[in-house]
Design a protein around this motif. Structure first.
Motif, PDB file in Angstrom:
ATOM      1  N   SER A   1       0.886  -1.132   0.001  1.00 14.19           N
ATOM      2  CA  SER A   1      -0.056   0.064  -0.046  1.00 14.19           C
ATOM      3  C   SER A   1       0.878   1.288   0.068  1.00 14.19           C
ATOM      4  O   SER A   1       2.037   1.384   0.756  1.00 14.19           O
ATOM      5  CB  SER A   1      -0.998   0.007   1.101  1.00 14.19           C
ATOM      6  N   GLY A   2       0.504   2.091  -0.746  1.00 13.14           N
ATOM      7  CA  GLY A   2       1.115   3.295  -1.017  1.00 13.14           C
ATOM      8  C   GLY A   2       2.596   3.248  -1.792  1.00 13.14           C
ATOM      9  O   GLY A   2       3.194   4.253  -1.957  1.00 13.14           O
ATOM     10  N   LYS A   3       2.999   2.208  -2.345  1.00 12.89           N
ATOM     11  CA  LYS A   3       4.159   1.972  -3.107  1.00 12.89           C
ATOM     12  C   LYS A   3       3.771   1.631  -4.444  1.00 12.89           C
ATOM     13  O   LYS A   3       2.628   1.682  -5.042  1.00 12.89           O
ATOM     14  CB  LYS A   3       4.871   0.534  -2.530  1.00 12.89           C
ATOM     15  N   THR A   4       4.843   2.124  -5.104  1.00 16.18           N
ATOM     16  CA  THR A   4       4.689   1.904  -6.930  1.00 16.18           C
ATOM     17  C   THR A   4       5.260   0.505  -7.111  1.00 16.18           C
ATOM     18  O   THR A   4       6.332   0.337  -6.772  1.00 16.18           O
ATOM     19  CB  THR A   4       5.600   2.994  -7.478  1.00 16.18           C
ATOM     20  N   VAL A   5       4.300  -0.331  -7.821  1.00 22.56           N
ATOM     21  CA  VAL A   5       4.653  -1.353  -8.357  1.00 22.56           C
ATOM     22  C   VAL A   5       4.774  -1.351  -9.751  1.00 22.56           C
ATOM     23  O   VAL A   5       4.293  -1.026 -10.432  1.00 22.56           O
ATOM     24  CB  VAL A   5       3.371  -2.316  -7.808  1.00 22.56           C
ATOM     25  N   ILE A   6       6.112  -1.859 -10.445  1.00 22.31           N
ATOM     26  CA  ILE A   6       6.313  -1.878 -11.570  1.00 22.31           C
ATOM     27  C   ILE A   6       6.458  -3.415 -12.215  1.00 22.31           C
ATOM     28  O   ILE A   6       7.301  -4.147 -11.966  1.00 22.31           O
ATOM     29  CB  ILE A   6       7.804  -1.268 -12.049  1.00 22.31           C
ATOM     30  N   PRO A   7       5.373  -3.711 -12.858  1.00 27.86           N
ATOM     31  CA  PRO A   7       5.202  -5.196 -13.328  1.00 27.86           C
ATOM     32  C   PRO A   7       6.261  -5.381 -14.381  1.00 27.86           C
ATOM     33  O   PRO A   7       6.355  -4.518 -15.373  1.00 27.86           O
ATOM     34  CB  PRO A   7       3.774  -5.327 -13.859  1.00 27.86           C
ATOM     35  N   PHE A   8       6.963  -6.487 -14.312  1.00 29.07           N
ATOM     36  CA  PHE A   8       8.126  -6.973 -15.508  1.00 29.07           C
ATOM     37  C   PHE A   8       8.073  -8.338 -15.570  1.00 29.07           C
ATOM     38  O   PHE A   8       7.837  -8.975 -14.611  1.00 29.07           O
ATOM     39  CB  PHE A   8       9.180  -6.129 -15.414  1.00 29.07           C
ATOM     40  N   VAL A   9       8.073  -8.920 -17.162  1.00 28.38           N
ATOM     41  CA  VAL A   9       8.202 -10.244 -17.202  1.00 28.38           C
ATOM     42  C   VAL A   9       8.869 -10.815 -18.177  1.00 28.38           C
ATOM     43  O   VAL A   9       9.087  -9.997 -19.118  1.00 28.38           O
ATOM     44  CB  VAL A   9       6.769 -10.863 -17.364  1.00 28.38           C
ATOM     45  N   THR A  10       9.499 -11.782 -18.280  1.00 24.91           N
ATOM     46  CA  THR A  10      10.009 -12.475 -19.518  1.00 24.91           C
ATOM     47  C   THR A  10       9.038 -13.389 -19.767  1.00 24.91           C
ATOM     48  O   THR A  10       8.215 -14.041 -19.062  1.00 24.91           O
ATOM     49  CB  THR A  10      11.251 -13.209 -19.269  1.00 24.91           C
ATOM     50  N   HIS A  11       8.852 -13.700 -21.172  1.00 31.75           N
ATOM     51  CA  HIS A  11       8.045 -14.592 -21.662  1.00 31.75           C
ATOM     52  C   HIS A  11       8.415 -15.222 -23.023  1.00 31.75           C
ATOM     53  O   HIS A  11       9.193 -14.910 -23.405  1.00 31.75           O
ATOM     54  CB  HIS A  11       6.641 -13.909 -22.085  1.00 31.75           C
ATOM     55  N   GLU A  12       7.632 -16.311 -23.505  1.00 34.42           N
ATOM     56  CA  GLU A  12       8.099 -16.679 -24.707  1.00 34.42           C
ATOM     57  C   GLU A  12       6.813 -16.463 -25.758  1.00 34.42           C
ATOM     58  O   GLU A  12       6.472 -17.498 -26.635  1.00 34.42           O
ATOM     59  CB  GLU A  12       8.485 -18.010 -24.822  1.00 34.42           C
ATOM     60  N   GLY A  13       5.948 -15.534 -25.747  1.00 35.58           N
ATOM     61  CA  GLY A  13       4.929 -15.244 -26.453  1.00 35.58           C
ATOM     62  C   GLY A  13       3.654 -14.821 -25.807  1.00 35.58           C
ATOM     63  O   GLY A  13       2.611 -14.245 -26.337  1.00 35.58           O
TER      64      GLY A  13
END
Length: 71
Positions: A12-24
């Motif tokens: 709560s109150g934080k910045t979340v930065i979604p990042f992923v590796t994927h193959e499609g």
């Protein structure tokens, strides 16, 4: 579980930065899942990259960190 970290810590109150590796699959439902689990957080721009693109060369991730996140 899939979201052990998010289940364990209150962001709560934080910045979340979604990042992923994927193959499609890119993000699939990941961003929506993170938003649902972190309703009191700011969800910043996301980053997805093919896993095979970073296996031997991390320059794209480094560029994202430097240019987009100013790190």
């Amino acid at each position: 579980g899939r979201f052990t970290f998010l289940d364990t810590y209150d962001l709560s109150g934080k910045t979340v930065i979604p990042f992923v590796t994927h193959e499609g699959s890119k993000f699939g439902n990941c961003v929506n899942d993170v938003k649902a689990m972190c309703p009191n957080s700011t969800i910043a721009d996301k980053f997805a990259i093919y896993g095979h693109e970073v296996r031997d060369d991390k320059s794209a991730v480094k560029k994202w960190l430097e240019e987009e996140l100013k790190l």
